[in-house]
Write an enzyme that holds these catalytic residues in place. Structure first.
Site, PDB file in Angstrom:
ATOM      1  N   THR A 205       0.752  -1.399   0.043  1.00  0.00           N
ATOM      2  CA  THR A 205       0.055   0.053   0.049  1.00  0.00           C
ATOM      3  C   THR A 205       0.968   1.265   0.127  1.00  0.00           C
ATOM      4  OG1 THR A 205      -1.899  -1.117   1.207  1.00  0.00           O
ATOM      5  CG2 THR A 205      -1.584   1.342   1.647  1.00  0.00           C
ATOM      6  N   ARG A 233     -14.762  -7.292   0.376  1.00  0.00           N
ATOM      7  CA  ARG A 233     -13.948  -6.944   1.522  1.00  0.00           C
ATOM      8  C   ARG A 233     -13.287  -5.397   1.540  1.00  0.00           C
ATOM      9  NH1 ARG A 233      -8.196  -5.323   2.687  1.00  0.00           N
ATOM     10  NH2 ARG A 233      -8.146  -5.770   4.705  1.00  0.00           N
ATOM     11  N   GLY A 235     -10.744  -2.722   3.386  1.00  0.00           N
ATOM     12  CA  GLY A 235      -9.819  -2.591   4.390  1.00  0.00           C
ATOM     13  C   GLY A 235      -9.857  -1.220   5.279  1.00  0.00           C
ATOM     14  N   ASP A 236      -8.707  -0.969   5.815  1.00  0.00           N
ATOM     15  CA  ASP A 236      -8.663   0.421   6.470  1.00  0.00           C
ATOM     16  C   ASP A 236      -8.362   1.687   5.566  1.00  0.00           C
ATOM     17  OD1 ASP A 236      -6.114  -0.844   6.087  1.00  0.00           O
ATOM     18  OD2 ASP A 236      -5.251   0.564   7.496  1.00  0.00           O
ATOM     19  N   THR A 256      -0.412   1.337   7.099  1.00  0.00           N
ATOM     20  CA  THR A 256      -0.330   0.034   6.050  1.00  0.00           C
ATOM     21  C   THR A 256      -0.432  -0.874   7.147  1.00  0.00           C
ATOM     22  OG1 THR A 256       0.949  -0.807   4.459  1.00  0.00           O
ATOM     23  CG2 THR A 256       2.193   0.787   5.912  1.00  0.00           C
ATOM     24  N   GLY A 257      -0.821  -1.974   6.777  1.00  0.00           N
ATOM     25  CA  GLY A 257      -0.834  -3.466   7.485  1.00  0.00           C
ATOM     26  C   GLY A 257      -1.996  -4.182   7.352  1.00  0.00           C
ATOM     27  N   GLY A 259      -5.496  -4.675   7.711  1.00  0.00           N
ATOM     28  CA  GLY A 259      -6.569  -3.504   7.681  1.00  0.00           C
ATOM     29  C   GLY A 259      -7.613  -3.846   8.965  1.00  0.00           C
TER      30      GLY A 259
HETATM   31  N1  ASP Z   1      -3.996  -1.835   4.989  1.00  0.00           N
HETATM   32  C1  ASP Z   1      -4.365  -2.570   3.506  1.00  0.00           C
HETATM   33  C2  ASP Z   1      -5.594  -3.282   3.525  1.00  0.00           C
HETATM   34  O1  ASP Z   1      -5.925  -4.023   4.789  1.00  0.00           O
HETATM   35  C3  ASP Z   1      -3.106  -3.433   3.266  1.00  0.00           C
HETATM   36  C4  ASP Z   1      -1.745  -3.031   3.107  1.00  0.00           C
HETATM   37  O2  ASP Z   1      -1.195  -1.939   3.887  1.00  0.00           O
HETATM   38  O3  ASP Z   1      -0.847  -3.512   2.709  1.00  0.00           O
HETATM   39  O4  ASP Z   1      -6.215  -3.517   2.852  1.00  0.00           O
END
Ligand code: ASP
Length: 337
Positions: A205, A233, A235-236, A256-257, A259
């Site tokens: 991301t 789905r 995400g965050d 990022t991570g 979500g």
């Molecule tokens: N945070 C993002 C999600 O969960 C994914 C990512 O940051 O790599 O969609």
């Protein structure tokens, strides 16, 4: 007696004034500009990134910083810097956003993005879009050209079209390496962070936070989400308060991570709230949320953030996070812990 009170009053005033002046002197001067970016967090180690790939990432992060720095140095607005920086990372197949977005279980690319203006606390976001070349541009259009904050799927696409945001055929987002990643886990019931793949071609991301010459803070985030995601789905990244947050009084944050954890624990807003209500510094707040609270809860990832004085924080609890910052001519670009 009266004179004595008068004298004491004057001395008291003098002391108060001195104190106020001292406090002003202690405050570090705000830099002319500051900018911080990320390109995703995950299992990114020296062992699984070739030196050629490492160079490609470093170059792409530097290119993005060059774009943002130029705008901010010339007195441009943080909102333009954030949008242009994210566009350059969305256009690079290295990152999981725009071109290079990961694949859903059904073999499509569904992207999420959001942007927030710390001066007005206006925000815009899109979720699950499939034909918008640069999803952050659609998020900005939602913020500036509608009364709403969050639009999804066909509705968001329709709105983007009406507002002149560039549309592409879904095949534009196809990249061989992301498709291979999907094939590896398509039969599992799991989703995967793009940065959590041993394959060196996998990436994350993108996000950017900028502080401009007028003291305005803007934050933005753009993503393809997680490989093998299904059932629409989201995400965050497009959720204000989880993936993105900005307030000129405290800070701007892009996450990022994993979500789901960032949504449940309202990560981006929590960092700003610790500063607003708990008087914590940016560093204290972001370290606590990412390296203590999120770790205890089992959430992996990181954030980039900057505060109104231009202090920068980039904590993460994974092996690596593509990241960099620039401030008044100084710069750093990093990948590993
Ligand atoms: N945070 C993002 C999600 O969960 C994914 C990512 O940051 O790599 O969609």
């Amino acid at each position: 007696m009266k004179m004595l009170y008068g004298l004491l009053f004057l001395i008291g005033m003098g002391c108060t004034n001195t104190k106020v002046e001292q406090k002003t002197e202690e405050e570090p001067a705000r830099p002319k500009y500051a900018i911080v970016i990320h390109g995703g967090a995950g299992t990114i180690t020296r062992a699984n990134l070739s030196s050629e790939k490492e160079k490609e990432y470093i170059d792409a992060l530097n290119t993005a910083l060059d774009i943002g720095e130029k705008i901010l140095k010339e007195g441009g607005a943080a909102i333009d810097a954030v949008q242009m920086v994210i566009n350059s990372m969305e256009d690079s197949p290295l990152f999981n956003a725009g071109k290079g977005a990961v694949f859903t279980h059904d073999g499509t690319n569904e992207m999420d993005a959001s942007i927030m203006d710390g001066a007005t606390q206006n925000a815009g976001a899109v979720g699950g879009v499939t034909i918008i070349k640069n999803p952050i541009n659609a998020a900005r259009a939602v913020m500036e050209k509608s009364d709403h904050v969050f639009m999804v799927r066909e509705g968001a696409e329709e709105f983007a079209k009406l507002n002149g945001v560039e549309i592409v055929d879904p095949s534009y987002f196809f990249t061989e390496s992301r498709f291979e990643s999907l094939q590896r886990i398509i039969n599992d019931e799991k989703t995967e962070l793009s940065g959590n793949d041993a394959d060196e071609k996998k990436h994350g991301t993108v996000g950017c936070v900028a502080l401009d010459i007028n003291g305005n803070i803007v934050a933005g985030t753009s993503t393809g989400g997680m490989t093998n995601k299904r059932y629409g789905r989201i995400g965050d990244s497009p959720i204000i308060g989880a993936g993105t947050f900005a307030d000129n009084a405290t800070c701007g944050v892009s996450s990022t991570g994993h979500g789901e954890y960032f949504i449940r624990y309202t990560v981006a807003r929590d960092i700003a709230a610790m500063m607003e209500y708990g008087n914590k510094s940016l560093n204290e707040a972001s370290e606590y949320i990412i390296n203590k609270k999120l770790v205890e809860k089992g959430g992996t990832g990181g954030i980039i953030a900057l505060d109104r004085k231009g202090n920068i924080a980039m904590p993460f609890n994974t092996e690596g996070m593509y990241r960099g910052w620039a401030k008044d001519g100084k710069r750093e670009v990093l990948i590993y812990k």
